[in-house]
Write a protein that holds these residues in place. Structure first.
Motif, PDB file in Angstrom:
ATOM      1  N   THR A 159       0.834  -1.208   0.000  1.00  0.00           N
ATOM      2  CA  THR A 159       0.000   0.000   0.000  1.00  0.00           C
ATOM      3  C   THR A 159       0.869   1.259   0.000  1.00  0.00           C
ATOM      4  N   VAL A 170       1.114   4.120  -2.928  1.00  0.00           N
ATOM      5  CA  VAL A 170       0.819   5.529  -2.646  1.00  0.00           C
ATOM      6  C   VAL A 170       2.037   6.394  -2.980  1.00  0.00           C
ATOM      7  N   PRO A 220      -2.206  12.597  -7.371  1.00  0.00           N
ATOM      8  CA  PRO A 220      -2.809  13.930  -7.302  1.00  0.00           C
ATOM      9  C   PRO A 220      -3.389  14.379  -8.643  1.00  0.00           C
ATOM     10  N   SER A 253      -6.920  12.535  -8.917  1.00  0.00           N
ATOM     11  CA  SER A 253      -7.884  12.758  -7.838  1.00  0.00           C
ATOM     12  C   SER A 253      -8.890  13.840  -8.223  1.00  0.00           C
ATOM     13  N   PHE A 276     -10.470  15.545  -6.328  1.00  0.00           N
ATOM     14  CA  PHE A 276     -10.420  16.614  -5.338  1.00  0.00           C
ATOM     15  C   PHE A 276      -9.323  17.634  -5.615  1.00  0.00           C
ATOM     16  N   VAL A 277      -8.214  17.194  -6.184  1.00  0.00           N
ATOM     17  CA  VAL A 277      -7.105  18.124  -6.446  1.00  0.00           C
ATOM     18  C   VAL A 277      -6.571  18.050  -7.872  1.00  0.00           C
ATOM     19  N   GLN A 284     -10.603  14.371   2.163  1.00  0.00           N
ATOM     20  CA  GLN A 284      -9.980  14.852   0.928  1.00  0.00           C
ATOM     21  C   GLN A 284     -10.294  16.308   0.618  1.00  0.00           C
ATOM     22  N   TRP A 298      -4.548  14.086  -1.283  1.00  0.00           N
ATOM     23  CA  TRP A 298      -5.342  13.013  -1.881  1.00  0.00           C
ATOM     24  C   TRP A 298      -5.139  11.686  -1.157  1.00  0.00           C
ATOM     25  N   TRP A 299      -3.906  11.420  -0.640  1.00  0.00           N
ATOM     26  CA  TRP A 299      -3.631  10.108  -0.039  1.00  0.00           C
ATOM     27  C   TRP A 299      -4.270   9.944   1.333  1.00  0.00           C
ATOM     28  N   ALA A 323      -6.319   6.870   1.862  1.00  0.00           N
ATOM     29  CA  ALA A 323      -5.714   5.615   2.293  1.00  0.00           C
ATOM     30  C   ALA A 323      -5.705   5.530   3.819  1.00  0.00           C
TER      31      ALA A 323
END
Lengths: 813, 121
Positions: A13, A17, A32, A35, A37-38, B15, B20-21, B24
């Motif tokens: 994991t 990431v 990023p 995503s 979101f960003v 988020q 972004w992470w 997790a």
């Protein structure tokens, strides 16, 4: 086992990431980026948005901004500071990445962002002293209270935008390249102006010309590279009287031959030759030629077609001005535009403002150089170039009083015991405050205001066309023209002799200028500024004259011009080069032995109406043929190579040679044992051109049509980013055509302004107001641009004006 | 089910303010604290995150007529494939969420074993 599973799953994991959170070479960090979101999703913009009221630190009073349906802001401020603040804020909102990228480029900082592949480009810009020039320019800007306030307001506005950005809000290019915007600073405005000077006035073929002089001697050089073309119609109409007492011209040095043995045959940075695709058209017709009874002015600057667009439209209204036009992201004010009383536009002059001097150093340490009979100290400037993912690169640039040394053979001296280098004297190093020219033009009311504003301008020198509602029209090739002896700087200069230094400048009020000429119009298209009667030297060679001559032919013939007839002239596709060349070339083609495709091609050229329309096959054949012909005639003697770069004579000179000296030795290809004649090279090149086209497109026919053959691309500033580019537009015109839309170059802004009690203006550029590829306003004007149409430009009078094209209002408090 | 809902809700909130992470971290913690099976932990992490990313992506897609997805799919796949781009987006978000959830489960297993004489199963 349990521990193992826990450790394994955690490791996997974390690895994933980590891998998704960092860029891999040029591959962006996908976590990023993807995503919602960003990532790039945040850069998607809806077509409509609501009115806003924003509280912003730094404004002095409330500012109202009305946006029209093209996203063009109309700024109503209660004072000048706020207007420039708003311009900075709004430009950053639409174009932040572009303005920073362009100034990074000028500062030699691209490697910091894109890595090693930009290192040579950065080193070149630093060797040429763009940063050195920008530092001088910002000192001038900050010394003048007015320009200081303008630049500080603009800077504060940009930073007000940057400061409220979260990483999710960064323009997409930052996310792809993996960096973040930095605060704006006044010197970045100077970098931008130096970048324009670099684009428009940093070409030089002094090196190539010197190599030619060395190889062929002065007689051949003078014959093949004359100081005035055969076919020309200069910007200032011949016969215009020079109403000033000219300064005495500096004397050329008696002995310049010694230099030839010292000058290098190549530089260790490649200085680009003047780009003949860069050009522009502008003109103004006087009241007597206009259907409205007032002057009409038109301008279309041709630059590299790129996205985000080079220009940003804006209207700025304060108690001291109401100006509308095209601005450059990164520079406050309007560069090309109009106000209630006047309109102005620019085309490039192409003056000889970059010269190279052979420098003789005392010894290998290069601490002293010889000039005016004494050793003078060399100044060192250390350039620190950051490179993404690599160690910092350090470059020491040597400065003489001429300027920075661009060539120094570090490994072996070019000539035993005499270490030489070549220093560049460039107009971009002169201290100047060009912004003030535009500051005053934006507020100009009369012809006198125009001439006063022009005196403040240095570089890149432009042909400033002007028209007023008092029915004055004028044009002036204008800028800082160094005072030189005739043709000083055509070849590399001996840097030890003070007679070769620049001798100050041509007084600004003696720059060529014409007001209300009897022919009823003024125009420019980068051709020679004046005929040889002008007492000073500006350059020995300008852009080819075809566009200028065609524009003048058309304007001479036109009466009762309207906005629309001038718009049509901007889109004129007549190929004057073909009109000059075909009557000379066609009769020389030996018809015997042509295959059927070649015969068809010949017939097509004979029938061709000499227009570069998209569906025509004639221009495709003509273009290919003439390129081939030039290669065939000159490549054997003037092709040059990497160690001794040369250049070819101009097309104009070649055509004259064909007419007047058909037996000249140049037509023989010295690489073949047999002697070739003019008819041989014309026929050979014609057949080769047809064969190349047949290989490329198949049998002659529709596939050879000019539009698709040429293909016009408008490319994103990041090389290779096709997804953000617009490719293969089917547009007519071409290089040397009034509609100068070539493969990668073309009208970067088109404007037509009818002066009068209230100005009526039209214009557009090939792109959109937004620099965001995720915005509906990124490329929305391209379709109309490709068709040659224009939008009406909304010239508003007050923040309460109503117009059905106004779609949004922002109040900045 | 409760893990799935918790992950969806908490990762959504996280988020908005965190990198972004953070998704997790949320999936990991939820599966560490609650007690799903291994499959459920992965599933909750995967679908909890994927659902949030899918809905957000679709909202953007429809609010903006897909201008940006068209360009980005050109950039990444050399083809105008918005559906593929959305699928890849959701898959990558889901994968990270699922693996983080699974890690939470296994870490809990490891930690639990340490303190017990008789394993629960």
């Amino acid at each position: 086992m349990k521990y193992f599973k826990a450790a394994l799953s955690l490791t996997v994991t974390l690895l994933i990431v980590w891998a998704l959170n960092r860029p891999w070479g040029s591959i962006p960090a996908f976590g990023p980026l993807l995503s919602p979101f960003v990532g790039f999703w945040q850069n998607a913009e809806p077509a409509t948005s609501r009115d806003e009221e924003l509280d912003i630190d730094g404004t002095r009073a409330s500012i109202t901004v009305l946006f029209d349906d093209l996203g063009i802001p109309h700024v109503f401020a209660q004072n000048d500071y706020d207007a420039y603040f708003a311009q900075g804020y709004l430009t950053a909102r639409d174009r932040l990445w572009q303005m920073e990228f362009q100034t990074h480029a000028a500062a030699g900082r691209l490697a910091e962002v894109v890595g090693e592949r930009a290192l040579d480009f950065d080193r070149y810009n630093r060797r040429l002293g763009l940063g050195y020039g920008a530092e001088k320019a910002v000192q001038m800007m900050m010394a003048d209270p007015t320009s200081r306030q303008v630049v500080e307001a603009y800077t504060a506005g940009i930073n007000a935008w940057i400061n409220q950005l979260a990483p999710a809000d960064y323009p997409i290019e930052y996310k792809l390249l993996g960096y973040a915007p930095e605060p704006w600073a006044p010197i970045k405005c100077a970098y931008l102006l130096k970048q324009m000077t670099s684009t428009l006035a940093s070409g030089a073929d002094d090196l190539e010309m010197t190599n030619i002089l060395r190889k062929f001697g002065p007689a051949v050089t003078a014959d093949l590279f004359p100081n005035y073309p055969t076919r020309e119609d200069p910007i200032i109409p011949p016969g215009t009287k020079w109403d000033f007492a000219a300064l005495p011209l500096p004397k050329p040095p008696a002995d310049s031959s010694r230099l030839l043995t010292q000058a290098a045959t190549r530089f260790d940075v490649t200085i680009p030759r003047p780009n003949r695709e860069i050009g522009s058209n502008n003109w103004a017709v006087g009241a007597q030629k206009s259907a409205t009874g007032h002057p009409i002015l038109a301008n279309d600057p041709h630059l590299g077609l790129s996205l985000p667009s080079i220009w940003y439209q804006i209207q700025l209204v304060t108690p001291t001005m109401n100006v509308y036009g095209a601005s450059l992201p990164g520079a406050p004010g309007v560069v090309i535009g109009f106000n209630k009383d006047v309109a102005w536009g620019v085309t490039n002059v192409g003056a000889d403002v970059l010269d190279f001097y052979t420098i003789r150093f005392k010894d290998e340490s290069r601490r002293d150089y010889w000039h005016d009979g004494q050793w003078k100290p060399v100044r060192q400037r250390i350039e620190i170039i950051k490179v993404k993912g690599k160690p910092v690169v350090q470059d020491t640039v040597l400065y003489t009083h001429h300027g920075p040394v661009v060539y120094s053979p570090n490994t072996k001296p070019f000539r035993e015991n005499i270490p030489v280098g070549h220093a560049a004297r460039w107009v971009a190093h002169e201290p100047a405050n060009d912004l003030m020219c535009f500051y005053h033009l934006n507020r100009a009311k009369t012809y006198d205001d125009y001439t006063k504003a022009l005196a403040l301008y240095a570089a890149p020198a432009q042909n400033f066309v002007f028209a007023s509602n008092q029915n004055d029209i004028a044009i002036s090739p204008n800028g800082y023209f160094p005072l030189k002896y005739k043709n000083q700087g055509k070849f590399i200069l001996d840097g030890t002799n003070p007679a070769n230094d620049w001798h100050g400048r041509i007084p600004p009020d003696q720059n060529p200028r014409v007001k209300n000429p009897p022919r009823g119009f003024v125009s420019s298209a980068n051709q020679s500024s004046t005929d040889p009667s002008y007492p000073y030297y500006i350059n020995w060679e300008f852009a080819p004259s075809e566009r200028g001559r065609r524009i003048n032919q058309r304007l001479s013939a036109m009466q009762h011009t309207t906005v629309d007839s001038l718009r049509q002239l901007q889109n004129d596709n007549y190929n004057l080069k073909a009109a000059d060349a075909l009557p000379i070339c066609l009769p020389l083609v030996k018809v015997n032995g042509l295959n059927s495709d070649q015969q068809k091609a010949l017939t097509i050229l004979r029938m061709w109406r000499l227009n570069n329309d998209t569906t025509e096959v004639g221009p495709t054949i003509f273009n290919e043929w003439m390129n081939r012909l030039m290669q065939t005639v000159w490549d054997d003697e003037f092709g040059g190579n990497d160690s001794v770069p040369l250049r070819m004579p101009s097309f104009d000179r070649t055509l004259t040679l064909m007419q007047r000296e058909p037996n000249a030795r140049w037509f023989d290809n010295v690489r073949t044992p047999n002697p070739e004649t003019l008819t041989d090279v014309v026929t050979q090149s014609f057949r080769a051109a047809c064969d190349t086209l047949a290989k490329q497109h198949g049998a002659i026919g529709r596939a050879w049509a000019w539009g698709p053959h040429k293909g016009t691309d408008i490319r994103h500033l990041i090389p290779g980013l096709d997804a953000f580019s617009v490719l293969n537009l089917n547009v007519g015109g071409g290089s040397g055509i009034v509609n100068a839309t070539s493969e990668r170059w073309g009208p970067s802004w088109r404007m037509v302004v009818a002066l009068g009690p209230q100005p009526k203006a039209y214009g557009l550029y090939p792109g959109g107001q937004s620099g965001n590829p995720g915005s509906p306003l990124y490329q929305n004007m391209i379709e109309k641009w490709a068709k040659g149409e224009l939008y009406e430009l909304l010239y508003l009078q007050s923040p309460t004006d109503t117009n059905k094209r106004l779609v949004k209002k922002i109040v900045l408090k | 089910m409760i893990q799935f809902l918790l992950i969806a809700l908490l990762s959504l909130l996280a988020q908005f303010v965190l990198p972004w992470w953070s998704l997790a971290l949320v999936a990991f913690l939820v599966c560490l604290i609650t007690r799903p099976s291994a499959l459920a932990a992965f599933g909750a992490g995967f679908f909890g995150v994927a659902l949030v990313w899918l809905i957000y992506a679709l909202v953007v897609q429809f609010r903006t007529d897909g201008i940006m997805t068209a360009r980005m799919s050109q950039l990444l796949f050399k083809a105008d494939q918005p559906v593929l781009l959305i699928a890849v987006t959701v898959l990558i978000g889901g994968l990270v969420g699922g693996l983080a959830g699974l890690s939470g489960y296994y870490v809990r297993q490891a930690v639990q074993n340490q303190g017990r004489i008789h394993p629960a199963e």
